[in-house]
Scaffold this active site. Structure first.
Site, short mmCIF file in Angstrom:
data_model
loop_
_atom_site.label_atom_id
_atom_site.label_comp_id
_atom_site.label_asym_id
_atom_site.label_seq_id
_atom_site.Cartn_x
_atom_site.Cartn_y
_atom_site.Cartn_z
N ASP A 1 -5.59 15.21 -8.74
CA ASP A 1 -5.65 17.19 -8.63
C ASP A 1 -5.33 17.21 -6.66
OD1 ASP A 1 -4.71 16.86 -11.48
OD2 ASP A 1 -7.23 17.34 -11.09
N GLY B 1 -3.02 17.23 -5.28
CA GLY B 1 -1.95 17.85 -3.83
C GLY B 1 -1.63 16.00 -3.73
N LYS B 2 -1.66 15.41 -3.95
CA LYS B 2 -0.70 13.82 -3.95
C LYS B 2 0.71 13.77 -3.58
CE LYS B 2 -2.95 11.64 -6.40
NZ LYS B 2 -4.07 12.79 -6.46
N LYS C 1 2.67 16.59 -2.83
CA LYS C 1 3.06 17.14 -1.69
C LYS C 1 2.99 16.39 -0.59
CE LYS C 1 3.38 20.92 1.45
NZ LYS C 1 2.54 22.23 1.93
N GLY D 1 -0.57 13.82 -12.61
CA GLY D 1 0.39 15.07 -12.71
C GLY D 1 0.98 15.40 -11.44
N HIS D 2 1.63 15.06 -10.87
CA HIS D 2 2.22 15.26 -9.81
C HIS D 2 3.15 16.33 -9.02
CE1 HIS D 2 0.76 11.49 -7.85
NE2 HIS D 2 -0.13 11.40 -8.91
N GLN E 1 -4.49 9.97 -9.50
CA GLN E 1 -6.12 10.30 -9.86
C GLN E 1 -6.20 9.98 -8.49
OE1 GLN E 1 -4.20 8.00 -12.03
NE2 GLN E 1 -3.56 9.39 -13.27
N THR F 1 -0.37 17.93 -16.00
CA THR F 1 -0.54 17.52 -17.52
C THR F 1 -1.27 17.90 -18.60
OG1 THR F 1 -0.80 15.73 -16.24
CG2 THR F 1 -1.38 15.12 -18.17
N GLY G 1 0.76 25.79 1.42
CA GLY G 1 0.42 26.33 0.68
C GLY G 1 1.79 25.25 -0.43
#
Ligand code: IMP
Length: 429
Positions: free
Chosen positions: A13, A15-16, A18, A40-41, A225, A305, A420
């Site tokens: 989580d 922020g991969k 982005k 969940g990207h 992950q 997710t 952001g």
């Protein structure tokens, strides 16, 4: 020739999505190499928010070829739903743009049922899995009894294999876990349809990746992950069942290390974790609540997710140094710096105290880690809203200092700062 690997430097989580989206502009191919729809990207493009669980984030860039490697575990129900969801939003998801490795393993309904039953059986020792069937699917892969995506080439035969597999697992589900049996016939019919739908996407992903690399195309590998959830290098047993670290990109896609030119570690400007397990800088107070947010904004700390609230804490440089080591990080991308606006002071863990001993390296034993206390360094905060900053010079001096101190503590240059969720809210250093 060049391959870039983007990995999570914490517990996922980070922020991969982005960062991958940003890097995808310069890539020809974007590939997921491990995990499944436990990921969940989230990517925001032109004010529109996309949450991707299986398909590489590169799909949002027209013209990029997207690969799903054999290190992945794929739930066909979820993949078909994701394809339909993107198509409904006019994203091109034709088989020309997306290739699924024949070697990827499939998640079937019994994996999900087993994930739930096994978690329930762990009681207080529960891992807090996403209950997407990830662990049981990788278990079958290792036991060499899994169903691979390539078997969908022949829908009739595949459907029969699914029927046999469900029937076999029903014995385990009913006799060992005292769960209801699954309807093998209905599942076989459903999966027959998935095979027909997904067969056009099947390919030899390693061959495609290597041919592209030899032709001097740029391959971007999108980690899911994070480092501390890695089966080999994470906070075992509170980990996932795949290899999210950079080595996993090579085995999960099937190309050699000589191609890798960049390994970008993505780290949040603070730390979060979902699920159980040690978390040294966790804040169980108002500061933690403030970092988490209320859930009113899409960027608040609730899982993409599962919707679960994430545990929140200060940045941990011990973890980041570890991530730099096991992944061979060449760059750091720091995300969500904007969330730290308004704190009078900020803290970074620079070492741990374990029963009076100062540790500067991450202890590998989860019980030792759980007994560690953070040794903090305090830094001045800033009050300004930084969401419109587009260069490091636009940031208040305290924010610049925070970034520079992270670089020093980790020993890896910060080359990207996100302020952001939008594509444009990115500072390239
Ligand atoms: P599993 O991958 O569902 O088996 O879950 C194992 C652990 O990894 C749990 O603590 C999950 O919360 C965590 N996990 C799995 N995927 C993600 C992710 O994409 N982000 C953050 N945590 C994850």
């Amino acid at each position: 020739m060049p391959a870039t690997i983007v990995v999570g430097a914490q517990w996922g989580d980070e922020g991969k999505g982005k960062v991958v989206d940003w890097a995808a502009e310069r890539a020809d191919l974007v590939a997921r190499y491990g995990g499944g729809d436990n990921a969940g990207h989230t990517v925001t493009v032109g004010g529109e928010r996309f949450a991707l669980h299986l398909i590489p984030s590169g799909i949002l860039y027209p013209g990029k070829l997207c690969l799903m490697g054999s290190g992945m575990v794929v739930n066909p129900t979820r993949l078909v739903a994701e394809l339909d969801g993107l198509a409904a939003r006019e994203v091109d998801v034709s088989p020309d743009r997306l290739k699924l490795s024949t070697g990827a393993h499939l998640i079937l309904p019994y994996h999900i049922a087993l994930d739930g039953a096994q978690e329930a059986g762990r009681g207080k020792q529960a891992i807090g899995t996403t209950k997407r069937g990830i662990g049981p699917a990788y278990t079958d892969k290792s036991a060499r009894v899994g169903l691979r995506a390539g078997s969908m080439y022949d829908p009739e035969n595949f459907s029969e294999k699914v029927y046999q597999a469900v029937t076999g697992k029903n014995t385990l589900l009913t006799r060992v876990y005292e769960q209801p049996a699954l309807d093998a016939k209905a599942i076989a019919v459903e999966f027959h349809d998935y095979a027909r739908r997904l067969a056009p996407y099947l390919a030899d992903v390693s061959l495609i990746a290597n041919q592209a690399l030899e032709a001097d195309q740029h391959l971007l590998c999108e980690g899911a992950q994070g480092t501390l959830l890695d089966l080999n290098h994470g906070t075992y047993p509170f980990v996932t069942s795949s290899s999210p670290t950079s080595g996993g990109a090579l085995t999960g896609l099937g190309f050699g290390p000589r191609h890798v030119t960049q390994v970008i570690g993505v780290a949040k400007a603070y730390t979060t974790r979902v699920g159980a397990g040690p978390f040294v800088t966790e804040l169980l107070d108002e500061t933690g609540d403030r970092l988490r947010g209320t859930g009113a904004h899409p960027w608040d700390e609730f899982g993409t997710t599962t919707g679960r609230p994430r545990r929140c804490g200060w940045l941990d440089a011990v973890i980041l140094r570890y991530a730099a080591r096991v992944n061979g990080l060449t760059h750091l991308a720091l995300t969500k710096l904007d969330i730290l606006s308004g704190f009078e002071t900020l803290k970074i863990a620079v070492a741990y105290d374990h029963e009076g001993q100062r540790l500067t390296h991450l202890p590998l034993d989860a019980a030792v880690l759980a007994a560690c206390q953070p040794i903090y360094e305090e830094l001045p905060g800033w009050s300004e809203d930084i969401r419109d900053a587009r260069s490091l010079d636009d940031l208040p001096a305290a924010a610049q200092h925070y970034v520079a101190r992270i670089e020093e503590l980790v020993g890896v240059p910060v080359t990207l700062v996100s302020v952001g969720p939008g594509r444009e809210q990115t500072i390239v250093c």
